[in-house]
Design an enzyme around this catalytic site. Structure first.
Site, PDB file in Angstrom:
ATOM      1  CG  HIS A 152      59.400  49.599  11.356  1.00 42.36           C
ATOM      2  ND1 HIS A 152      58.163  49.099  11.702  1.00 42.36           N
ATOM      3  CD2 HIS A 152      59.432  49.597  10.006  1.00 42.36           C
ATOM      4  CE1 HIS A 152      57.486  48.798  10.608  1.00 42.36           C
ATOM      5  NE2 HIS A 152      58.244  49.086   9.556  1.00 42.36           N
ATOM      6  CG  ASP A 205      61.582  50.251  21.440  1.00 37.05           C
ATOM      7  OD1 ASP A 205      61.768  49.981  20.243  1.00 37.05           O
ATOM      8  OD2 ASP A 205      61.309  49.410  22.304  1.00 37.05           O
TER       9      ASP A 205
HETATM   10  O1  LIG Z   1      64.685  41.299  12.368  1.00 36.26           O
HETATM   11  P1  LIG Z   1      65.502  41.296  13.630  1.00 36.26           P
HETATM   12  O2  LIG Z   1      66.928  41.737  13.409  1.00 36.26           O
HETATM   13  O3  LIG Z   1      65.398  39.991  14.368  1.00 36.26           O
HETATM   14  O4  LIG Z   1      64.872  42.395  14.628  1.00 36.26           O
HETATM   15  C1  LIG Z   1      63.488  42.477  14.902  1.00 36.26           C
HETATM   16  C2  LIG Z   1      62.903  43.824  14.487  1.00 36.26           C
HETATM   17  O5  LIG Z   1      63.356  44.806  15.416  1.00 36.26           O
HETATM   18  C3  LIG Z   1      63.009  46.180  15.142  1.00 36.26           C
HETATM   19  O6  LIG Z   1      61.613  46.445  15.342  1.00 36.26           O
HETATM   20  C4  LIG Z   1      61.067  47.762  15.292  1.00 36.26           C
HETATM   21  O7  LIG Z   1      59.769  47.772  14.752  1.00 36.26           O
HETATM   22  C5  LIG Z   1      58.663  47.834  15.646  1.00 36.26           C
HETATM   23  C6  LIG Z   1      57.382  48.004  14.829  1.00 36.26           C
HETATM   24  O8  LIG Z   1      57.350  49.246  14.177  1.00 36.26           O
HETATM   25  C7  LIG Z   1      58.814  48.964  16.648  1.00 36.26           C
HETATM   26  O9  LIG Z   1      57.717  48.924  17.586  1.00 36.26           O
HETATM   27  C8  LIG Z   1      60.127  48.801  17.399  1.00 36.26           C
HETATM   28  O10 LIG Z   1      60.285  49.923  18.262  1.00 36.26           O
HETATM   29  C9  LIG Z   1      61.299  48.701  16.439  1.00 36.26           C
HETATM   30  O11 LIG Z   1      62.464  48.376  17.214  1.00 36.26           O
HETATM   31  C10 LIG Z   1      63.476  46.529  13.753  1.00 36.26           C
HETATM   32  O12 LIG Z   1      63.194  47.874  13.471  1.00 36.26           O
HETATM   33  C11 LIG Z   1      62.911  45.573  12.704  1.00 36.26           C
HETATM   34  O13 LIG Z   1      63.424  45.878  11.422  1.00 36.26           O
HETATM   35  C12 LIG Z   1      63.344  44.145  13.063  1.00 36.26           C
HETATM   36  O14 LIG Z   1      62.745  43.222  12.165  1.00 36.26           O
HETATM   37  O1  LIG Z   2      57.698  35.898  22.791  1.00 34.46           O
HETATM   38  C1  LIG Z   2      57.372  36.825  22.042  1.00 34.46           C
HETATM   39  C2  LIG Z   2      57.893  38.135  22.198  1.00 34.46           C
HETATM   40  C3  LIG Z   2      57.437  39.131  21.339  1.00 34.46           C
HETATM   41  N1  LIG Z   2      56.548  38.840  20.349  1.00 34.46           N
HETATM   42  C4  LIG Z   2      56.064  39.913  19.477  1.00 34.46           C
HETATM   43  O2  LIG Z   2      57.161  40.677  18.981  1.00 34.46           O
HETATM   44  C5  LIG Z   2      56.767  42.029  18.814  1.00 34.46           C
HETATM   45  C6  LIG Z   2      57.814  42.925  19.448  1.00 34.46           C
HETATM   46  O3  LIG Z   2      57.636  44.204  18.936  1.00 34.46           O
HETATM   47  P1  LIG Z   2      58.165  45.533  19.617  1.00 34.46           P
HETATM   48  O4  LIG Z   2      57.714  46.663  18.782  1.00 34.46           O
HETATM   49  O5  LIG Z   2      57.745  45.603  21.045  1.00 34.46           O
HETATM   50  O6  LIG Z   2      59.778  45.416  19.632  1.00 34.46           O
HETATM   51  P2  LIG Z   2      60.868  44.979  18.542  1.00 34.46           P
HETATM   52  O7  LIG Z   2      61.266  43.591  18.905  1.00 34.46           O
HETATM   53  O8  LIG Z   2      60.257  45.081  17.212  1.00 34.46           O
HETATM   54  O9  LIG Z   2      62.004  45.932  18.736  1.00 34.46           O
HETATM   55  C7  LIG Z   2      55.387  42.185  19.448  1.00 34.46           C
HETATM   56  O10 LIG Z   2      54.403  42.285  18.443  1.00 34.46           O
HETATM   57  C8  LIG Z   2      55.218  40.900  20.256  1.00 34.46           C
HETATM   58  O11 LIG Z   2      53.883  40.449  20.339  1.00 34.46           O
HETATM   59  C9  LIG Z   2      56.059  37.553  20.181  1.00 34.46           C
HETATM   60  O12 LIG Z   2      55.238  37.286  19.295  1.00 34.46           O
HETATM   61  N2  LIG Z   2      56.481  36.588  21.048  1.00 34.46           N
END
Ligand SMILES: O=P(O)(O)OC[C@H]1O[C@H](O[C@H]2O[C@H](CO)[C@@H](O)[C@H](O)[C@H]2O)[C@H](O)[C@@H](O)[C@@H]1O
Ligand SMILES: O=c1ccn([C@@H]2O[C@H](COP(=O)(O)OP(=O)(O)O)[C@@H](O)[C@H]2O)c(=O)[nH]1
Length: 487
Positions: free
Chosen positions: A157, A364
């Site tokens: 991701h 990202d």
């Molecule tokens: O599980 P956490 O440590 O709380 O972190 C939350 C997630 O962050 C990252 O999200 C990524 O996935 C998104 C969907 O493909 C993408 O849009 C975003 O750019 C990425 O940063 C992380 O990769 C996840 O594993 C985490 O669960």
């Molecule tokens: O208050 C919040 C902030 C974020 N999101 C969700 O968290 C995801 C964030 O995904 P993103 O790929 O932008 O970033 P990541 O946190 O995975 O790096 C999106 O689907 C948002 O709709 C949510 O449900 N509530």
């Protein structure tokens, strides 16, 4: 086919709660509709000497979710340690933030091995495993060691950086070699895929055959699958969000003033300091815009036990206080800064209320918020997305106002342009982005990946792994391309 999806973070189907990150948000509808079983961490730990990993299983739409308590002795070294203090900074090209000990790597491998053992109970005839993200780079290799010959795919991701950055991760060769036990590796962008292939060929000396890496494990196909969203769901949420108290209170509070919105986890990859600095520059250089545009920044706390995240939280809070102190008025707050999350139904209404969406990460993988902001707009009066060219989403949303998140002046100018953009141009840009979002939904993403993974099953039948091929075939491969090494 029995599809087993694996990730560290899982989401439960509770519509009124915020999602923690895009991975969980994206996989929830996939599992609900595909009938897959989704296995992940419960967020709790338990003594590692369990005979049988402890799992709680509950239904999730037509699928199910199984959450495991991870071994207490290794959880910290795995999650806060190797995954989020070595791999995450490296994957986001922040080698300066890598902090890791030898024990962290051992814990990371232990948790990968633990997860592999736990998955065996979900294995039936015709199973395919789909592993998600950097927490489980070695899970495929652990499954192979347990004798699994089913197709195993992996989707990353996050971005995959240039080889010089990955070389800063301890044990990188062993770990990335282990990744080659996967049949299929999926990336968010072509640049990520190319960077991985360049590492496999340059650092590991492997042969690459038309996007397939050849190694001792056999063939690993590398492909690009940009993750999507359910655009229609966000449009529907947004259309009926006006009555939600948070949304209606926000609208009443604006008094005709324009609003920009940012929604991020509090993560250094998201570029929050630069974004707030850009608003500071905007209000300093164009004081007539004070009172005419403000910022609502939702910054959900994330990975709070890690020093770099604690430091960031303090830095952003100080900066917001400073900017509000200098530009604020008795009846005007330039930045509303919230350290809490909202459900996606509410977020959709907040997105629609804002004339400008600011999504300016330094790096990202994709950034689903960018896509959700677009999907939630009013078709008759859409807002403008200001998007970092270093978000994976910029490859698809190329009619957004693309910015360099390191260029504070450039971002300030783009925000001003976005706030003043005429309706015809806003509509033209928005319609092009919506067309892309409707053509690449989350369901499409998942079915494309799974279809490719299923092809691996057919390809495996009759194809001996490279190491098992006759020695003369290996010799021919080696001599055909001089200077390469088969591991
Ligand atoms: O599980 P956490 O440590 O709380 O972190 C939350 C997630 O962050 C990252 O999200 C990524 O996935 C998104 C969907 O493909 C993408 O849009 C975003 O750019 C990425 O940063 C992380 O990769 C996840 O594993 C985490 O669960
Ligand atoms: O208050 C919040 C902030 C974020 N999101 C969700 O968290 C995801 C964030 O995904 P993103 O790929 O932008 O970033 P990541 O946190 O995975 O790096 C999106 O689907 C948002 O709709 C949510 O449900 N509530």
């Amino acid at each position: 086919m029995n599809l087993v999806v694996v990730s560290n973070r899982v989401a439960r189907g509770k519509p009124n709660e915020p999602m923690t990150g895009g991975l969980a948000a994206a996989l929830l509808p996939v599992v609900e509709y595909s009938g897959a079983i989704w296995v992940g961490s419960s967020g709790r730990v338990r003594d590692g000497h369990q005979k049988e990993p402890f799992a709680e299983i509950e239904a999730l739409g037509s699928g199910a979710i199984a959450t495991l308590d991870l071994p207490s002795a290794h959880y910290g070294g795995y999650y806060e340690g190797f995954a989020n203090s070595a791999l995450w900074p490296a994957l986001h090209s922040r080698s300066d933030l890598i902090r890791v000990s030898r024990d962290d790597y051992v814990s990371y491998r232990e948790v990968n091995a633990f997860m592999a053992r736990a998955l065996m109970r979900f294995r039936k005839p015709q199973t395919a495993f789909w592993v998600q993200d950097y927490h489980f780079l070695a899970l495929g290799a652990e499954l192979r060691d347990l004798g699994v010959d089913d197709p195993i795919g992996f989707f990353l991701h996050t971005p995959w950086p240039v080889a010089a950055v990955m070389q800063g991760v301890p044990n990188h060769r062993e770990l990335i070699t282990a990744m080659l036990a996967y049949d299929l590796l999926g990336f968010q962008t072509e640049e990520d895929r190319q960077n991985f292939i360049a590492y496999a060929s340059g650092e590991l000396g492997l042969i690459i055959d038309d996007g397939v890496v050849l190694s001792q494990h056999g063939r690993t196909r590398c492909e690009v699958f940009p993750i999507g969203i359910d655009a229609e769901k966000f449009a529907a949420y947004a259309a009926k969000s006006a009555s939600h108290p948070d949304v209606s209170r926000l609208r009443r509070s604006l008094n005709g003033e324009r609003l920009a919105i940012g929604v991020d986890r509090l993560d250094y990859s998201k570029g929050l300091v630069n974004r707030i600095s850009a608003f500071d520059r905007l209000w300093t250089d164009q004081p007539q815009l004070a009172r005419s545009i403000s910022l609502l920044q939702i910054a959900n706390p994330s990975r709070g036990g890690i020093e770099a995240y604690g430091n960031l939280q303090n830095e952003v809070a100080r900066l917001v206080t400073d900017v509000n102190g200098r530009h604020g008025e008795v009846d005007w707050t330039p930045i509303r800064y919230l350290n809490k999350g909202f459900s996606q139904a509410v977020l959709a209404g907040l997105y629609r209320t804002a004339q400008v969406g600011v999504v300016t990460p330094l790096h990202d993988g994709m950034n689903l918020v960018a896509k959700e902001y677009v999907a939630a707009q009013n078709p008759g009066d859409p807002g403008v997305l200001v998007l970092s060219k270093f978000a994976g989403a910029a490859n698809e949303l190329d009619t957004a106002l693309l910015v360099n998140p390191h260029d504070i002046d450039g971002m300030a100018r783009a925000i001003a342009v976005a706030a003043a953009m005429p309706l015809t141009e806003r509509k033209m840009r928005w319609e092009a982005m919506m067309k892309t979002l409707r053509g690449h939904t989350i369901q499409q993403w998942s079915s494309d990946f799974v279809a490719e993974l299923e092809k691996c099953r057919t390809e495996k039948v009759g194809a001996a792994p490279l190491a098992a091929q006759p020695p003369q075939a290996l010799r021919w491969l080696k001599s055909a391309i001089s200077g390469v090494r088969l591991i």
